[in-house]
Design a protein around this motif. Structure first.
Motif, PDB file in Angstrom:
ATOM      1  N   ILE A 119       1.467   1.148   3.231  1.00  0.00           N
ATOM      2  CA  ILE A 119       0.420   1.448   2.248  1.00  0.00           C
ATOM      3  C   ILE A 119      -0.886   1.783   2.967  1.00  0.00           C
ATOM      4  O   ILE A 119      -1.541   2.791   2.674  1.00  0.00           O
ATOM      5  N   THR A 157       6.017  -2.896   3.983  1.00  0.00           N
ATOM      6  CA  THR A 157       5.433  -2.233   2.803  1.00  0.00           C
ATOM      7  C   THR A 157       3.916  -2.213   2.872  1.00  0.00           C
ATOM      8  O   THR A 157       3.279  -1.170   2.661  1.00  0.00           O
ATOM      9  N   VAL A 205       0.002  -2.577  -5.548  1.00  0.00           N
ATOM     10  CA  VAL A 205      -0.605  -2.922  -4.258  1.00  0.00           C
ATOM     11  C   VAL A 205      -1.174  -4.334  -4.311  1.00  0.00           C
ATOM     12  O   VAL A 205      -1.176  -5.059  -3.311  1.00  0.00           O
ATOM     13  N   ASN A 253      -0.787   9.360   0.805  1.00  0.00           N
ATOM     14  CA  ASN A 253      -0.068   8.373  -0.001  1.00  0.00           C
ATOM     15  C   ASN A 253       0.420   8.908  -1.344  1.00  0.00           C
ATOM     16  O   ASN A 253       1.307   8.334  -1.958  1.00  0.00           O
ATOM     17  N   SER A 283      -2.354   5.615   3.160  1.00  0.00           N
ATOM     18  CA  SER A 283      -3.602   5.768   2.410  1.00  0.00           C
ATOM     19  C   SER A 283      -4.737   6.232   3.317  1.00  0.00           C
ATOM     20  O   SER A 283      -5.533   7.110   2.952  1.00  0.00           O
ATOM     21  N   LYS A 285      -1.866   3.531  -2.712  1.00  0.00           N
ATOM     22  CA  LYS A 285      -0.623   3.736  -3.439  1.00  0.00           C
ATOM     23  C   LYS A 285       0.546   3.255  -2.596  1.00  0.00           C
ATOM     24  O   LYS A 285       0.545   3.370  -1.388  1.00  0.00           O
ATOM     25  N   VAL A 286       1.570   2.720  -3.283  1.00  0.00           N
ATOM     26  CA  VAL A 286       2.793   2.336  -2.586  1.00  0.00           C
ATOM     27  C   VAL A 286       3.681   3.555  -2.474  1.00  0.00           C
ATOM     28  O   VAL A 286       3.909   4.237  -3.471  1.00  0.00           O
TER      29      VAL A 286
END
Length: 277
Positions: free
Chosen positions: A28, A24, A100, A37, A32, A276-277
């Protein structure tokens, strides 16, 4: 999303999914830095290419998956905690996945834990996973519902805490990833990409199900196919490397690496990067 951006994300997924470093956090950073993202396809892509990573485990360990029914009973027992807790706390988990900050902090905390794991469980020498071990490992895996923890790290530590050696614990973690990731990726595919509820499937609402597939664009299909293929190849290489490295050197280097990635995420946030996830 371009084809090259899809390939880069797939490489990141394949490299990090089965290593105890949190895929994860890496997704990210990668999405990004490439400026994708916030694209709707990105989150769908990141979930879908897990199918390719899952397939790598089945191909590498195909003989294990042809074992007797005991093997599958242990996997089912280990999978149940995640299935029950994940379904019950789905909204809470989704909310945490959007943070995040939580991801970065857990990367650091998890990294610190990995610095000492080999010392804590240096007497873990068993190579057989019992039913009791499987269930306990399943509960440890649930800790990874907190983003940044790493499903691989949580389940391997769960195994070592039961006296199982690093290699056997890591391999069982790979096997457990198959039903766990398959269930999660399928659920996200149905709900996020197709916009369906599980009730639509149970009701056999074929009109709604057929119409939902109209949202999939030809270019999206191409990206998903390429992404899954790349994730499949890279994940196979990563698994082979991880088992060899882990057997010889343990977890400490992964611990330092996690701390560095977590600090990097926090630094990027402090500098105003829109992560952002």
């Amino acid at each position: 999303m371009s084809i090259w951006q899809a390939i880069i994300l797939a490489i990141v997924e394949g490299l990090t999914e089965f290593l105890p470093v949190s895929s994860t956090g890496h997704m990210i950073i990668a999405s990004s830095l490439m400026g994708i993202n916030e694209l709707p396809i990105t989150k769908i892509f990141e979930v879908n290419i897990q199918f390719g990573a899952i397939l790598s485990v089945v191909v590498l360990y195909w003989r294990r998956f042809l074992q007797n029914f005991v093997f599958y009973k242990k996997l089912l027992l280990a999978f149940l905690p995640a299935a029950v807790i994940g379904f019950a706390l789905n909204d809470v988990i989704d909310a945490m996945l959007e943070s995040v900050v939580i991801t970065a902090i857990m990367l650091v905390i998890g990294g610190i834990v990995l610095l000492f794991v080999d010392k804590w469980f240096k007497y873990a020498v068993d190579n057989t996973v019992t039913y009791k071990n499987a269930l306990i490992i399943g509960f440890f895996q649930c800790i990874a519902m907190i983003p940044g923890v790493s499903r691989s790290a949580a389940s391997i530590i769960g195994g070592m805490s039961q006296g199982i050696n690093r290699k056997a614990a890591a391999e069982f973690s790979f096997f457990l990833a198959v039903p766990t990731m398959l269930a999660a990726a399928t659920y996200k595919f149905i709900t996020d990409l197709l916009g369906l509820e599980l009730s639509d499937l149970f009701k056999l609402d074929f009109v709604k199900i057929e119409n939902s597939f109209n949202v999939i664009q030809p270019n999206d299909v191409k990206l998903l196919l390429v992404g899954n293929f790349v994730a499949f190849i890279v994940a196979m290489l990563a698994i082979r490397f991880f088992i060899s490295f882990l057997t010889k050197y343990g977890f400490k280097m992964f611990g330092y690496y996690r701390i560095a990635v977590g600090v990097l995420l926090l630094a990027l946030l402090a500098m105003g990067f829109d992560l952002k996830v």
